[in-house]
Motif scaffolding. Structure first.
Motif, mmCIF file in Angstrom:
data_model
loop_
_atom_site.group_PDB
_atom_site.id
_atom_site.type_symbol
_atom_site.label_atom_id
_atom_site.label_comp_id
_atom_site.label_asym_id
_atom_site.label_seq_id
_atom_site.Cartn_x
_atom_site.Cartn_y
_atom_site.Cartn_z
ATOM 1 N N MET A 1 11.773 5.723 2.609
ATOM 2 C CA MET A 1 11.482 4.806 3.712
ATOM 3 C C MET A 1 11.482 3.272 3.335
ATOM 4 S SD MET A 1 8.060 4.367 5.629
ATOM 5 C CE MET A 1 7.213 3.118 4.168
ATOM 6 N N ILE A 2 10.722 3.248 2.101
ATOM 7 C CA ILE A 2 10.589 1.907 1.685
ATOM 8 C C ILE A 2 11.907 1.447 1.093
ATOM 9 C CG2 ILE A 2 9.774 0.499 -0.432
ATOM 10 C CD1 ILE A 2 7.181 2.436 -0.218
ATOM 11 N N ARG A 3 13.061 2.094 0.375
ATOM 12 C CA ARG A 3 13.914 1.916 0.177
ATOM 13 C C ARG A 3 15.117 1.456 1.256
ATOM 14 N NH1 ARG A 3 18.183 5.125 -0.447
ATOM 15 N NH2 ARG A 3 16.992 6.831 -0.593
ATOM 16 N N THR A 4 15.027 2.050 2.215
ATOM 17 C CA THR A 4 15.927 1.831 3.256
ATOM 18 C C THR A 4 15.415 0.725 4.149
ATOM 19 O OG1 THR A 4 15.018 3.828 4.477
ATOM 20 C CG2 THR A 4 17.037 3.944 3.293
ATOM 21 N N GLY A 5 13.966 0.592 4.079
ATOM 22 C CA GLY A 5 13.539 -0.509 5.049
ATOM 23 C C GLY A 5 13.031 0.212 6.283
ATOM 24 N N VAL A 6 13.010 1.309 6.422
ATOM 25 C CA VAL A 6 12.941 1.923 8.017
ATOM 26 C C VAL A 6 11.498 2.067 7.944
ATOM 27 C CG1 VAL A 6 13.374 3.923 9.544
ATOM 28 C CG2 VAL A 6 15.138 3.181 7.543
ATOM 29 N N TRP A 7 10.454 1.289 8.257
ATOM 30 C CA TRP A 7 9.334 1.153 8.274
ATOM 31 C C TRP A 7 8.737 1.928 9.573
ATOM 32 C CZ3 TRP A 7 6.236 0.266 3.985
ATOM 33 C CH2 TRP A 7 7.049 -0.744 3.086
ATOM 34 N N GLU A 8 9.501 1.908 10.602
ATOM 35 C CA GLU A 8 8.972 2.583 11.772
ATOM 36 C C GLU A 8 8.523 4.056 11.424
ATOM 37 O OE1 GLU A 8 13.667 1.933 12.096
ATOM 38 O OE2 GLU A 8 11.482 0.793 11.719
ATOM 39 N N ASN A 9 8.984 4.415 10.372
ATOM 40 C CA ASN A 9 8.870 5.796 9.922
ATOM 41 C C ASN A 9 7.533 6.177 9.314
ATOM 42 O OD1 ASN A 9 11.278 6.587 11.106
ATOM 43 N ND2 ASN A 9 12.415 7.061 9.135
ATOM 44 N N LEU A 10 6.627 4.921 8.888
ATOM 45 C CA LEU A 10 5.713 5.156 8.168
ATOM 46 C C LEU A 10 4.402 6.011 8.816
ATOM 47 C CD1 LEU A 10 3.946 4.489 5.737
ATOM 48 C CD2 LEU A 10 3.276 2.378 6.717
ATOM 49 N N PRO A 11 4.179 5.673 10.021
ATOM 50 C CA PRO A 11 3.341 6.563 10.880
ATOM 51 C C PRO A 11 3.498 7.815 10.839
ATOM 52 C CG PRO A 11 3.635 4.816 12.129
ATOM 53 C CD PRO A 11 4.821 4.603 11.206
ATOM 54 N N MET B 1 0.853 -1.224 0.100
ATOM 55 C CA MET B 1 0.176 0.042 0.110
ATOM 56 C C MET B 1 1.009 1.035 0.013
ATOM 57 S SD MET B 1 -2.890 -0.914 2.675
ATOM 58 C CE MET B 1 -4.290 -1.102 2.356
ATOM 59 N N ALA B 2 1.959 1.266 0.702
ATOM 60 C CA ALA B 2 2.818 2.352 0.743
ATOM 61 C C ALA B 2 3.352 2.710 -0.780
ATOM 62 C CB ALA B 2 3.850 2.256 1.829
ATOM 63 N N ALA B 3 3.928 1.491 -1.214
ATOM 64 C CA ALA B 3 4.429 1.870 -2.674
ATOM 65 C C ALA B 3 3.400 2.204 -3.568
ATOM 66 C CB ALA B 3 4.896 0.447 -3.107
ATOM 67 N N GLU B 4 2.124 1.997 -3.640
ATOM 68 C CA GLU B 4 1.063 2.423 -4.306
ATOM 69 C C GLU B 4 0.888 3.864 -3.973
ATOM 70 O OE1 GLU B 4 -1.939 2.772 -7.193
ATOM 71 O OE2 GLU B 4 -0.312 1.203 -7.006
ATOM 72 N N LEU B 5 0.951 4.275 -2.900
ATOM 73 C CA LEU B 5 0.880 5.600 -2.376
ATOM 74 C C LEU B 5 1.863 6.408 -2.943
ATOM 75 C CD1 LEU B 5 -0.738 7.707 -0.609
ATOM 76 C CD2 LEU B 5 0.501 7.017 1.265
ATOM 77 N N VAL B 6 3.077 5.979 -3.274
ATOM 78 C CA VAL B 6 4.224 6.810 -3.946
ATOM 79 C C VAL B 6 3.682 6.970 -5.060
ATOM 80 C CG1 VAL B 6 6.641 6.788 -4.581
ATOM 81 C CG2 VAL B 6 6.156 5.884 -2.409
ATOM 82 N N TYR B 7 3.460 6.148 -5.850
ATOM 83 C CA TYR B 7 2.749 6.164 -7.170
ATOM 84 C C TYR B 7 1.639 7.177 -7.477
ATOM 85 C CZ TYR B 7 5.928 2.499 -8.831
ATOM 86 O OH TYR B 7 6.918 1.727 -9.264
ATOM 87 N N CYS B 8 0.655 7.161 -6.426
ATOM 88 C CA CYS B 8 -0.327 7.985 -6.477
ATOM 89 C C CYS B 8 -0.044 9.582 -6.135
ATOM 90 C CB CYS B 8 -1.512 7.711 -5.407
ATOM 91 S SG CYS B 8 -2.266 5.986 -5.850
ATOM 92 N N LEU B 9 1.021 9.777 -5.215
ATOM 93 C CA LEU B 9 1.355 11.119 -4.765
ATOM 94 C C LEU B 9 2.183 11.529 -6.272
ATOM 95 C CD1 LEU B 9 2.346 10.490 -1.495
ATOM 96 C CD2 LEU B 9 0.548 11.957 -2.073
ATOM 97 N N ARG B 10 2.823 10.712 -6.914
ATOM 98 C CA ARG B 10 3.834 11.069 -7.970
ATOM 99 C C ARG B 10 2.578 11.482 -9.206
ATOM 100 N NH1 ARG B 10 8.025 6.417 -9.021
ATOM 101 N NH2 ARG B 10 9.657 6.869 -7.206
ATOM 102 N N ALA B 11 1.627 10.751 -9.273
ATOM 103 C CA ALA B 11 0.494 11.303 -10.333
ATOM 104 C C ALA B 11 0.015 12.354 -10.057
ATOM 105 C CB ALA B 11 -0.407 10.130 -10.591
ATOM 106 N N ILE B 12 -0.491 12.644 -8.867
ATOM 107 C CA ILE B 12 -0.912 13.903 -8.521
ATOM 108 C C ILE B 12 -0.062 15.295 -8.789
ATOM 109 C CG2 ILE B 12 -1.623 15.328 -6.473
ATOM 110 C CD1 ILE B 12 -2.695 12.913 -5.184
ATOM 111 N N ASP B 13 1.328 14.882 -8.422
ATOM 112 C CA ASP B 13 2.146 15.897 -8.657
ATOM 113 C C ASP B 13 2.391 16.284 -10.209
ATOM 114 O OD1 ASP B 13 4.413 17.620 -7.781
ATOM 115 O OD2 ASP B 13 5.742 16.172 -8.562
ATOM 116 N N ASP B 14 2.346 15.238 -10.900
ATOM 117 C CA ASP B 14 2.303 15.310 -12.621
ATOM 118 C C ASP B 14 1.174 15.958 -12.995
ATOM 119 O OD1 ASP B 14 4.749 14.174 -12.571
ATOM 120 O OD2 ASP B 14 4.118 12.089 -12.931
ATOM 121 N N GLY B 15 0.060 15.618 -12.348
ATOM 122 C CA GLY B 15 -1.254 16.403 -12.848
ATOM 123 C C GLY B 15 -1.348 17.493 -12.484
#
Length: 103
Positions: free
Chosen positions: A52-62, A1-15
């Motif tokens: 966060m995803i790349r480094t695997g520091v999932w505790e930063n997600l919240p 879900m977090a990765a999909e959110l990255v793609y959604c935020l990128r799409a918003i930025d492009d739009g």
């Protein structure tokens, strides 16, 4: 879900940039700039999530998600409209994209 959110935020930025460009073509410079300013946070939020995803520091997600709440506080969701299949595989896709980019 977090990765999909990255793609959604990128799409918003492009739009947003495409929409602002359309306003500028009509000489609505102020409207274009206001639109950009309202959504400027999407680029940095997607970058933070990506890191966060790349480094695997999932505790930063919240913390990252909480920082986005103010931007969506006025949106009322009455029904979930996305199926889980829409984000299935997004994590692997993002990791592959990052690997191709050399990040």
């Amino acid at each position: 879900m977090a990765a999909e959110l990255v793609y959604c935020l990128r799409a918003i930025d492009d739009g947003i940039e495409a929409s602002a460009g359309a306003w500028e073509k009509r000489d609505y410079w102020i409207k274009a700039e206001q639109l950009r300013q309202r959504w400027v946070w999407t680029s940095s939020a997607s970058a933070r999530l990506e890191n966060m995803i790349r480094t695997g520091v999932w505790e930063n997600l919240p913390e990252i998600l909480v920082s986005m709440v103010e931007h969506f506080a006025d949106i009322k969701i009455t029904k979930l409209t996305r199926k889980s299949s829409e984000w299935a595989g997004a994590y692997q896709e993002l990791l592959a994209d990052l690997e191709q980019q050399g990040k």
